[in-house]
Design a protein around this motif. Structure first.
Motif, PDB file in Angstrom:
ATOM      1  N   LYS A 125      -9.824 -11.484  -3.970  1.00 17.38           N
ATOM      2  CA  LYS A 125      -8.643 -12.151  -4.473  1.00 17.38           C
ATOM      3  C   LYS A 125      -7.712 -11.157  -5.142  1.00 17.38           C
ATOM      4  CE  LYS A 125     -10.405 -13.827  -8.875  1.00 17.38           C
ATOM      5  NZ  LYS A 125     -10.914 -14.990  -9.566  1.00 17.38           N
ATOM      6  N   PRO A 126      -6.432 -11.500  -5.287  1.00 17.48           N
ATOM      7  CA  PRO A 126      -5.470 -10.547  -5.810  1.00 17.48           C
ATOM      8  C   PRO A 126      -5.816 -10.097  -7.214  1.00 17.48           C
ATOM      9  CG  PRO A 126      -4.364 -12.412  -4.802  1.00 17.48           C
ATOM     10  CD  PRO A 126      -5.825 -12.769  -4.891  1.00 17.48           C
ATOM     11  N   SER A 127      -5.482  -8.854  -7.502  1.00 18.11           N
ATOM     12  CA  SER A 127      -5.627  -8.339  -8.855  1.00 18.11           C
ATOM     13  C   SER A 127      -4.349  -8.665  -9.613  1.00 18.11           C
ATOM     14  CB  SER A 127      -5.848  -6.827  -8.818  1.00 18.11           C
ATOM     15  OG  SER A 127      -4.658  -6.191  -8.386  1.00 18.11           O
ATOM     16  N   GLU A 128      -4.188  -8.065 -10.772  1.00 15.02           N
ATOM     17  CA  GLU A 128      -3.011  -8.335 -11.567  1.00 15.02           C
ATOM     18  C   GLU A 128      -1.743  -7.726 -10.972  1.00 15.02           C
ATOM     19  OE1 GLU A 128      -4.532 -10.915 -13.826  1.00 15.02           O
ATOM     20  OE2 GLU A 128      -2.565 -10.183 -14.374  1.00 15.02           O
ATOM     21  N   GLY A 129      -1.857  -6.898  -9.957  1.00 15.31           N
ATOM     22  CA  GLY A 129      -0.682  -6.302  -9.346  1.00 15.31           C
ATOM     23  C   GLY A 129      -0.720  -4.797  -9.434  1.00 15.31           C
ATOM     24  N   PHE A 130       0.441  -4.168  -9.212  1.00 14.90           N
ATOM     25  CA  PHE A 130       0.446  -2.721  -9.112  1.00 14.90           C
ATOM     26  C   PHE A 130       1.350  -2.064 -10.133  1.00 14.90           C
ATOM     27  CE2 PHE A 130       4.358  -3.628  -7.261  1.00 14.90           C
ATOM     28  CZ  PHE A 130       5.057  -2.503  -6.882  1.00 14.90           C
ATOM     29  N   SER A 131       1.652  -2.770 -11.234  1.00 12.54           N
ATOM     30  CA  SER A 131       2.595  -2.217 -12.194  1.00 12.54           C
ATOM     31  C   SER A 131       2.140  -0.871 -12.741  1.00 12.54           C
ATOM     32  CB  SER A 131       2.801  -3.202 -13.351  1.00 12.54           C
ATOM     33  OG  SER A 131       1.561  -3.493 -13.973  1.00 12.54           O
ATOM     34  N   ASP A 132       0.813  -0.693 -12.911  1.00  6.25           N
ATOM     35  CA  ASP A 132       0.342   0.574 -13.451  1.00  6.25           C
ATOM     36  C   ASP A 132       0.328   1.669 -12.414  1.00  6.25           C
ATOM     37  OD1 ASP A 132      -1.605  -0.727 -12.016  1.00  6.25           O
ATOM     38  OD2 ASP A 132      -3.270   0.069 -13.197  1.00  6.25           O
ATOM     39  N   LEU A 133       0.576   1.315 -11.144  1.00  4.00           N
ATOM     40  CA  LEU A 133       0.579   2.320 -10.091  1.00  4.00           C
ATOM     41  C   LEU A 133       1.989   2.625  -9.622  1.00  4.00           C
ATOM     42  CD1 LEU A 133      -1.738   3.800  -8.686  1.00  4.00           C
ATOM     43  CD2 LEU A 133      -1.559   2.175  -6.829  1.00  4.00           C
ATOM     44  N   ALA A 134       2.931   1.798 -10.013  1.00  3.62           N
ATOM     45  CA  ALA A 134       4.285   1.919  -9.494  1.00  3.62           C
ATOM     46  C   ALA A 134       4.901   3.300  -9.631  1.00  3.62           C
ATOM     47  CB  ALA A 134       5.189   0.877 -10.150  1.00  3.62           C
ATOM     48  N   PRO A 135       4.723   4.029 -10.750  1.00  2.00           N
ATOM     49  CA  PRO A 135       5.355   5.343 -10.851  1.00  2.00           C
ATOM     50  C   PRO A 135       4.919   6.288  -9.758  1.00  2.00           C
ATOM     51  CG  PRO A 135       4.597   4.598 -13.002  1.00  2.00           C
ATOM     52  CD  PRO A 135       4.034   3.657 -11.986  1.00  2.00           C
ATOM     53  N   GLY A 136       3.814   6.023  -9.098  1.00  2.00           N
ATOM     54  CA  GLY A 136       3.326   6.941  -8.082  1.00  2.00           C
ATOM     55  C   GLY A 136       3.700   6.550  -6.669  1.00  2.00           C
ATOM     56  N   LEU A 137       4.510   5.488  -6.503  1.00  2.00           N
ATOM     57  CA  LEU A 137       4.795   5.019  -5.156  1.00  2.00           C
ATOM     58  C   LEU A 137       5.416   6.099  -4.284  1.00  2.00           C
ATOM     59  CD1 LEU A 137       6.104   1.386  -5.548  1.00  2.00           C
ATOM     60  CD2 LEU A 137       4.154   2.154  -4.224  1.00  2.00           C
ATOM     61  N   TYR A 160       2.252  -3.793   4.990  1.00  2.93           N
ATOM     62  CA  TYR A 160       1.451  -2.589   5.178  1.00  2.93           C
ATOM     63  C   TYR A 160       0.156  -2.515   4.367  1.00  2.93           C
ATOM     64  CZ  TYR A 160      -0.352   1.981   6.029  1.00  2.93           C
ATOM     65  OH  TYR A 160      -1.202   2.986   6.371  1.00  2.93           O
ATOM     66  N   PHE A 161       0.225  -2.488   3.050  1.00  2.99           N
ATOM     67  CA  PHE A 161      -0.920  -2.115   2.225  1.00  2.99           C
ATOM     68  C   PHE A 161      -2.102  -3.073   2.379  1.00  2.99           C
ATOM     69  CE2 PHE A 161       2.877  -0.517  -0.061  1.00  2.99           C
ATOM     70  CZ  PHE A 161       2.640   0.830   0.134  1.00  2.99           C
ATOM     71  N   ALA A 162      -3.297  -2.474   2.492  1.00  4.38           N
ATOM     72  CA  ALA A 162      -4.509  -3.258   2.729  1.00  4.38           C
ATOM     73  C   ALA A 162      -5.199  -3.677   1.439  1.00  4.38           C
ATOM     74  CB  ALA A 162      -5.482  -2.450   3.592  1.00  4.38           C
ATOM     75  N   SER A 163      -4.659  -3.282   0.298  1.00  6.68           N
ATOM     76  CA  SER A 163      -5.252  -3.626  -0.989  1.00  6.68           C
ATOM     77  C   SER A 163      -4.580  -4.885  -1.534  1.00  6.68           C
ATOM     78  CB  SER A 163      -5.093  -2.461  -1.976  1.00  6.68           C
ATOM     79  OG  SER A 163      -5.702  -2.773  -3.214  1.00  6.68           O
ATOM     80  N   ASN A 164      -5.238  -6.018  -1.386  1.00  4.55           N
ATOM     81  CA  ASN A 164      -4.707  -7.290  -1.859  1.00  4.55           C
ATOM     82  C   ASN A 164      -4.450  -7.206  -3.356  1.00  4.55           C
ATOM     83  OD1 ASN A 164      -4.073  -9.994  -2.189  1.00  4.55           O
ATOM     84  ND2 ASN A 164      -6.209 -10.681  -2.135  1.00  4.55           N
ATOM     85  N   GLY A 165      -3.185  -7.487  -3.746  1.00  2.00           N
ATOM     86  CA  GLY A 165      -2.834  -7.424  -5.155  1.00  2.00           C
ATOM     87  C   GLY A 165      -2.204  -6.124  -5.562  1.00  2.00           C
ATOM     88  N   PHE A 166      -2.228  -5.110  -4.708  1.00  2.00           N
ATOM     89  CA  PHE A 166      -1.644  -3.812  -5.061  1.00  2.00           C
ATOM     90  C   PHE A 166      -0.147  -3.913  -5.261  1.00  2.00           C
ATOM     91  CE2 PHE A 166       0.618  -0.115  -3.185  1.00  2.00           C
ATOM     92  CZ  PHE A 166       0.435   0.766  -4.232  1.00  2.00           C
ATOM     93  N   PHE A 220       3.547  -6.644  -4.619  1.00  5.08           N
ATOM     94  CA  PHE A 220       3.980  -8.021  -4.391  1.00  5.08           C
ATOM     95  C   PHE A 220       3.813  -8.368  -2.913  1.00  5.08           C
ATOM     96  CE2 PHE A 220       7.243 -10.891  -2.804  1.00  5.08           C
ATOM     97  CZ  PHE A 220       7.066 -12.005  -3.612  1.00  5.08           C
ATOM     98  N   GLY A 221       4.270  -7.470  -2.050  1.00 11.09           N
ATOM     99  CA  GLY A 221       4.216  -7.745  -0.623  1.00 11.09           C
ATOM    100  C   GLY A 221       2.811  -7.838  -0.071  1.00 11.09           C
ATOM    101  N   SER A 222       1.888  -7.044  -0.606  1.00  9.23           N
ATOM    102  CA  SER A 222       0.532  -7.035  -0.058  1.00  9.23           C
ATOM    103  C   SER A 222      -0.365  -8.111  -0.671  1.00  9.23           C
ATOM    104  CB  SER A 222      -0.118  -5.665  -0.271  1.00  9.23           C
ATOM    105  OG  SER A 222      -0.454  -5.457  -1.627  1.00  9.23           O
ATOM    106  N   SER A 223       0.145  -8.892  -1.605  1.00  6.21           N
ATOM    107  CA  SER A 223      -0.645  -9.942  -2.247  1.00  6.21           C
ATOM    108  C   SER A 223      -0.627 -11.205  -1.394  1.00  6.21           C
ATOM    109  CB  SER A 223      -0.090 -10.250  -3.640  1.00  6.21           C
ATOM    110  OG  SER A 223      -0.158  -9.104  -4.469  1.00  6.21           O
ATOM    111  N   HIS A 224      -1.794 -11.608  -0.923  1.00  2.01           N
ATOM    112  CA  HIS A 224      -1.891 -12.761  -0.034  1.00  2.01           C
ATOM    113  C   HIS A 224      -1.237 -14.009  -0.626  1.00  2.01           C
ATOM    114  CE1 HIS A 224      -5.875 -10.736   1.465  1.00  2.01           C
ATOM    115  NE2 HIS A 224      -4.803 -10.036   1.772  1.00  2.01           N
TER     116      HIS A 224
END
Length: 444
Positions: free
Chosen positions: A30-42, A312-318, A320-324
């Motif tokens: 299931k989705p995680s909290e999202g990718f806000s902590d990863l965003a600077p590295g996009l 694209y991204f296979a990590s559910n929750g990573f 907004f777009g990749s969150s099922h």
């Protein structure tokens, strides 16, 4: 009495441990909290080493009469690709990487020796190892390919790959593409491999399309030249993929990775009918699909003149777009704006072999259950196409290519056991068949 208390404490501890383990397992589904902590590295992670981190048209595609998105005179394509041949499903696309090399064919290892990408925060980076992998026993992946650290130029490798993709039922190979002379940060130019891929795909009744990667100086104008190059060079090949629209037009389809790096105003010059160097209505017109990462990107994609969006991204929750959980809303937006929605599904995600600090985005495969959950989430929104991330992106652990168990003095690789190496190929075929059956019901 004290003994009873001790037994109760032990039982409580074991129960707590069981609950914790169960929750951690379910986390992958299931989705995680999202990718806000990863965003600077996009931007750093754009493309691994840059990435967070037709038969001919007339015979290779079928138009489904139930899809009527395309307006009269509008080249924006709401397209269906449900035609199939020999159990191959052309509405199932699979991302493919041709950047691997080894000393036997290329003079050196490429990508298997991937660098350990440092975290963007120096304080965090200091806690993790640096350097690069040393193949063949130590490669930049948490899994080990059955073919070993291969070269993408090897004819036997290409033949095996196309056999596996055909066995999986995925009809369209989406090649990760850089213009001639350019490459990602961890490899060498690979555009010259495309003719061999087209030939190998053609032998297996597969189609090939292109996943345009970001490169230094990429702009709407340079993409204009890229599209012309690809169509002029490969457009007449029997394996070159085209979509048939319900207006009778047959157009190539292109995925544009990290499209958000270019402003929508610039894309509009290329993709709107009134743009200064528009492709619309020219011999180089096509179906252009942009990457949706953040929610706001859907408006930018529409304003830029794109024909659709993919996740694209296979990590559910990573992202907004990749969150099922967001796919229903994204599909509704696309339906309301004459856009194609292409959800991307993957068997799992683990990139800690190249980003050792990124464990929080790992998604356990759970013996195929994660993949099945993702595929079902895609089918639930009734898309025209589904894309698979990926056939062989080994760095991020999203591959469905056959893997083999391997243990060395310093490393224990993950594998597909207790299942066979073909597990994810078989799951893909089963779900491609299900997708086709459900689609027939949607269109009745």
């Amino acid at each position: 009495m004290a003994r009873l208390r001790r037994k109760a404490c032990v039982a409580l501890f074991l129960f707590t441990l069981f609950v914790f383990g169960t929750l951690m397992g379910l986390r992958t589904l299931k989705p995680s909290e999202g990718f806000s902590d990863l965003a600077p590295g996009l931007e750093l992670m754009a493309g691994v080493g840059g990435k967070v981190d037709r038969r001919s048209a007339s015979s290779g595609v079928a138009v489904s009469p139930g899809n009527t998105r395309v307006n009269a005179g509008d080249t924006k394509a709401s397209l269906s690709n449900s035609g199939q041949d020999k159990g191959i499903f052309y509405d199932v696309h699979i991302f493919y990487y041709m950047w691997y090399g080894n000393p036997q064919l290329d003079g050196k290892y490429m990508h298997w020796d991937h660098v350990l990408v440092p975290h963007w925060d120096p304080k965090i980076a200091a806690s993790y190892p640096t350097g690069r992998h040393t193949p063949p026993d130590d490669i930049g992946s948490s899994f080990y390919p059955e073919l070993g650290p291969y070269s993408s130029r090897e004819p036997e490798v290409l033949e095996s790959h196309m056999e596996q993709i055909e066995a999986a039922g995925a009809g369209v190979v989406v090649v990760s593409w850089y213009p001639p002379g350019l490459s990602d940060d961890n490899g060498e130019p690979t555009e010259d491999i495309v003719p061999a891929i087209l030939e190998a795909a053609h032998r297996h009744s597969l189609k090939v399309t292109f996943h345009l990667q970001p490169y230094r100086g990429r702009s709407d104008q340079s993409v204009h030249e890229n599209i012309k190059y690809i169509i002029d060079r490969y457009g007449d090949h029997g394996a070159f993929y085209r979509f048939a629209t319900n207006t009778g037009k047959v157009l190539p389809l292109f995925y544009i990775y990290d499209s958000y790096l270019t402003p929508p105003e610039a894309w509009s010059e290329l993709l709107s009918s009134t743009g200064s160097h528009s492709l619309r209505g020219t011999p180089y017109d096509g179906v252009f699909v942009a990457l949706i990462v953040e929610e706001r990107h859907k408006h930018d994609i529409l304003a830029g003149g794109f024909d659709g969006m993919y996740t694209y991204f296979a990590s559910n929750g990573f992202s907004f777009g990749s969150s099922h959980q967001n796919w229903k809303a994204v599909k509704a937006f696309c339906d309301g704006n004459n856009l194609l929605f292409v959800p991307s599904v993957g068997p799992g995600y683990i990139d800690t072999s190249i980003r050792p600090w990124n464990n929080h985005n790992t998604r356990n495969r759970v013996n195929g259950r994660y993949y099945e959950t993702a595929l079902q989430a895609a089918l639930n929104v009734r898309p025209e196409l589904v894309s698979i991330t990926s056939f062989n992106e080994w760095h991020e652990g999203t591959q469905i290519e056959r893997a083999t168990p391997k243990k060395t003095v310093t490393r224990l690789y993950l594998d597909y056991q207790p299942h066979a190496p073909e597990l994810y190929l078989e799951l893909t075929r089963r779900w491609a068949e299900q997708f086709s059956k459900e689609k027939e019901q949607w269109l009745m």
